[in-house]
Design a protein around this motif. Sequence first.
Motif, PDB file in Angstrom:
ATOM      1  N   PHE A   6       0.950  -1.358   0.138  1.00 48.08           N
ATOM      2  CA  PHE A   6       0.070  -0.006  -0.116  1.00 48.08           C
ATOM      3  C   PHE A   6       1.005   1.317   0.006  1.00 48.08           C
ATOM      4  O   PHE A   6       0.586   1.995  -0.778  1.00 48.08           O
ATOM      5  CB  PHE A   6      -1.039  -0.232   1.300  1.00 48.08           C
ATOM      6  CG  PHE A   6      -1.633   1.201   1.415  1.00 48.08           C
ATOM      7  CD1 PHE A   6      -2.689   1.401   0.471  1.00 48.08           C
ATOM      8  CD2 PHE A   6      -1.651   2.240   2.317  1.00 48.08           C
ATOM      9  CE1 PHE A   6      -3.599   2.409   0.598  1.00 48.08           C
ATOM     10  CE2 PHE A   6      -2.470   3.260   2.256  1.00 48.08           C
ATOM     11  CZ  PHE A   6      -3.281   3.554   1.320  1.00 48.08           C
ATOM     12  N   SER A   7       1.935   1.113   0.800  1.00 43.63           N
ATOM     13  CA  SER A   7       2.769   2.459   0.956  1.00 43.63           C
ATOM     14  C   SER A   7       3.383   2.507  -0.257  1.00 43.63           C
ATOM     15  O   SER A   7       3.726   3.715  -0.895  1.00 43.63           O
ATOM     16  CB  SER A   7       3.882   2.222   1.807  1.00 43.63           C
ATOM     17  OG  SER A   7       3.179   2.243   3.243  1.00 43.63           O
ATOM     18  N   LEU A   8       3.865   1.464  -1.138  1.00 42.65           N
ATOM     19  CA  LEU A   8       4.582   1.892  -2.335  1.00 42.65           C
ATOM     20  C   LEU A   8       3.500   2.241  -3.472  1.00 42.65           C
ATOM     21  O   LEU A   8       3.975   2.991  -4.477  1.00 42.65           O
ATOM     22  CB  LEU A   8       4.962   0.189  -2.932  1.00 42.65           C
ATOM     23  CG  LEU A   8       5.798   0.147  -4.147  1.00 42.65           C
ATOM     24  CD1 LEU A   8       6.886   0.822  -4.135  1.00 42.65           C
ATOM     25  CD2 LEU A   8       5.865  -1.282  -4.711  1.00 42.65           C
ATOM     26  N   LEU A  13       1.859   6.801  -6.723  1.00 42.15           N
ATOM     27  CA  LEU A  13       0.800   7.741  -7.104  1.00 42.15           C
ATOM     28  C   LEU A  13       1.066   9.254  -6.898  1.00 42.15           C
ATOM     29  O   LEU A  13       1.007   9.898  -7.790  1.00 42.15           O
ATOM     30  CB  LEU A  13      -0.590   7.574  -6.473  1.00 42.15           C
ATOM     31  CG  LEU A  13      -1.416   6.378  -6.970  1.00 42.15           C
ATOM     32  CD1 LEU A  13      -2.644   6.243  -5.960  1.00 42.15           C
ATOM     33  CD2 LEU A  13      -1.887   6.534  -8.244  1.00 42.15           C
ATOM     34  N   LEU A  14       1.817   9.502  -5.801  1.00 36.41           N
ATOM     35  CA  LEU A  14       2.307  10.755  -5.656  1.00 36.41           C
ATOM     36  C   LEU A  14       3.496  11.243  -6.640  1.00 36.41           C
ATOM     37  O   LEU A  14       3.490  12.189  -6.946  1.00 36.41           O
ATOM     38  CB  LEU A  14       2.966  10.715  -4.173  1.00 36.41           C
ATOM     39  CG  LEU A  14       2.063  10.680  -3.140  1.00 36.41           C
ATOM     40  CD1 LEU A  14       2.818  10.766  -1.601  1.00 36.41           C
ATOM     41  CD2 LEU A  14       1.026  12.045  -3.230  1.00 36.41           C
ATOM     42  N   PHE A  15       4.374  10.235  -6.969  1.00 37.39           N
ATOM     43  CA  PHE A  15       5.438  10.423  -8.079  1.00 37.39           C
ATOM     44  C   PHE A  15       4.714  10.724  -9.244  1.00 37.39           C
ATOM     45  O   PHE A  15       5.228  11.672  -9.899  1.00 37.39           O
ATOM     46  CB  PHE A  15       6.273   9.236  -8.128  1.00 37.39           C
ATOM     47  CG  PHE A  15       7.141   9.473  -9.149  1.00 37.39           C
ATOM     48  CD1 PHE A  15       8.431  10.039  -9.192  1.00 37.39           C
ATOM     49  CD2 PHE A  15       6.975   8.692 -10.576  1.00 37.39           C
ATOM     50  CE1 PHE A  15       9.255  10.188 -10.256  1.00 37.39           C
ATOM     51  CE2 PHE A  15       7.613   8.861 -11.344  1.00 37.39           C
ATOM     52  CZ  PHE A  15       8.962   9.648 -11.220  1.00 37.39           C
ATOM     53  N   LEU A  16       3.781  10.036  -9.830  1.00 35.01           N
ATOM     54  CA  LEU A  16       3.259  10.232 -10.971  1.00 35.01           C
ATOM     55  C   LEU A  16       2.346  11.621 -10.823  1.00 35.01           C
ATOM     56  O   LEU A  16       2.467  12.464 -11.966  1.00 35.01           O
ATOM     57  CB  LEU A  16       2.104   9.176 -11.526  1.00 35.01           C
ATOM     58  CG  LEU A  16       2.729   8.064 -11.575  1.00 35.01           C
ATOM     59  CD1 LEU A  16       1.600   6.839 -12.054  1.00 35.01           C
ATOM     60  CD2 LEU A  16       3.690   8.184 -13.008  1.00 35.01           C
ATOM     61  N   VAL A  94      -8.868   0.903 -11.129  1.00 34.98           N
ATOM     62  CA  VAL A  94      -7.772   1.387 -10.105  1.00 34.98           C
ATOM     63  C   VAL A  94      -7.749   2.095  -8.913  1.00 34.98           C
ATOM     64  O   VAL A  94      -7.579   1.729  -7.834  1.00 34.98           O
ATOM     65  CB  VAL A  94      -6.387   1.816 -11.110  1.00 34.98           C
ATOM     66  CG1 VAL A  94      -5.390   1.934 -10.014  1.00 34.98           C
ATOM     67  CG2 VAL A  94      -5.902   0.726 -11.810  1.00 34.98           C
ATOM     68  N   ILE A  95      -8.635   3.148  -9.215  1.00 32.06           N
ATOM     69  CA  ILE A  95      -9.249   4.034  -8.189  1.00 32.06           C
ATOM     70  C   ILE A  95     -10.115   3.316  -7.127  1.00 32.06           C
ATOM     71  O   ILE A  95      -9.908   3.475  -5.919  1.00 32.06           O
ATOM     72  CB  ILE A  95      -9.760   5.466  -8.885  1.00 32.06           C
ATOM     73  CG1 ILE A  95      -8.707   6.105  -9.548  1.00 32.06           C
ATOM     74  CG2 ILE A  95     -10.412   6.087  -7.555  1.00 32.06           C
ATOM     75  CD1 ILE A  95      -7.493   6.718  -8.632  1.00 32.06           C
ATOM     76  N   ALA A  96     -11.122   2.562  -7.781  1.00 33.33           N
ATOM     77  CA  ALA A  96     -12.052   1.835  -6.974  1.00 33.33           C
ATOM     78  C   ALA A  96     -11.372   0.706  -6.081  1.00 33.33           C
ATOM     79  O   ALA A  96     -11.612   0.607  -4.824  1.00 33.33           O
ATOM     80  CB  ALA A  96     -12.913   0.914  -7.782  1.00 33.33           C
ATOM     81  N   VAL A  97     -10.028  -0.030  -6.525  1.00 32.40           N
ATOM     82  CA  VAL A  97      -9.373  -0.940  -5.788  1.00 32.40           C
ATOM     83  C   VAL A  97      -8.425  -0.231  -4.718  1.00 32.40           C
ATOM     84  O   VAL A  97      -8.471  -0.574  -3.569  1.00 32.40           O
ATOM     85  CB  VAL A  97      -8.531  -1.828  -6.778  1.00 32.40           C
ATOM     86  CG1 VAL A  97      -7.213  -2.377  -6.157  1.00 32.40           C
ATOM     87  CG2 VAL A  97      -9.143  -2.675  -7.617  1.00 32.40           C
TER      88      VAL A  97
END
Length: 106
Positions: A6-8, A13-16, A94-97
């Motif tokens: 989850f942290s990865l 997501l923050l990187f993108l 992806v957002i739902a998951v």
Amino acid sequence: MAKVLFSLLIMVLLFLGGMLTGINQVAKGPDGTVVVDEEISVSDKKPPLITIKEPEAESVLAASKDYEPVKETHFTQKLAAALGSFLNWFYNQVIAVIYQLVQVFF
């Protein structure tokens, strides 16, 4: 293990998101820049290295032929629309998951 995964995912997501923000800022350019135009005088006038030929009258007449109109929908437009809808669906999945993972762990 799940917390690491989850942290990865959060880091990715923050990187993108940072990449998209950075690309947007680069496209706008820095604030407060000053552009100075300077004219450079050329003392030696050299002839151009490339000579341009005038088109022949026959080629101009041949180019003025009427062509059939282009079809409304091209294969590339259909492919782009299908790819766009697939990517929209994939992004929503992806957002739902990720949302469900957040609900499970927090």
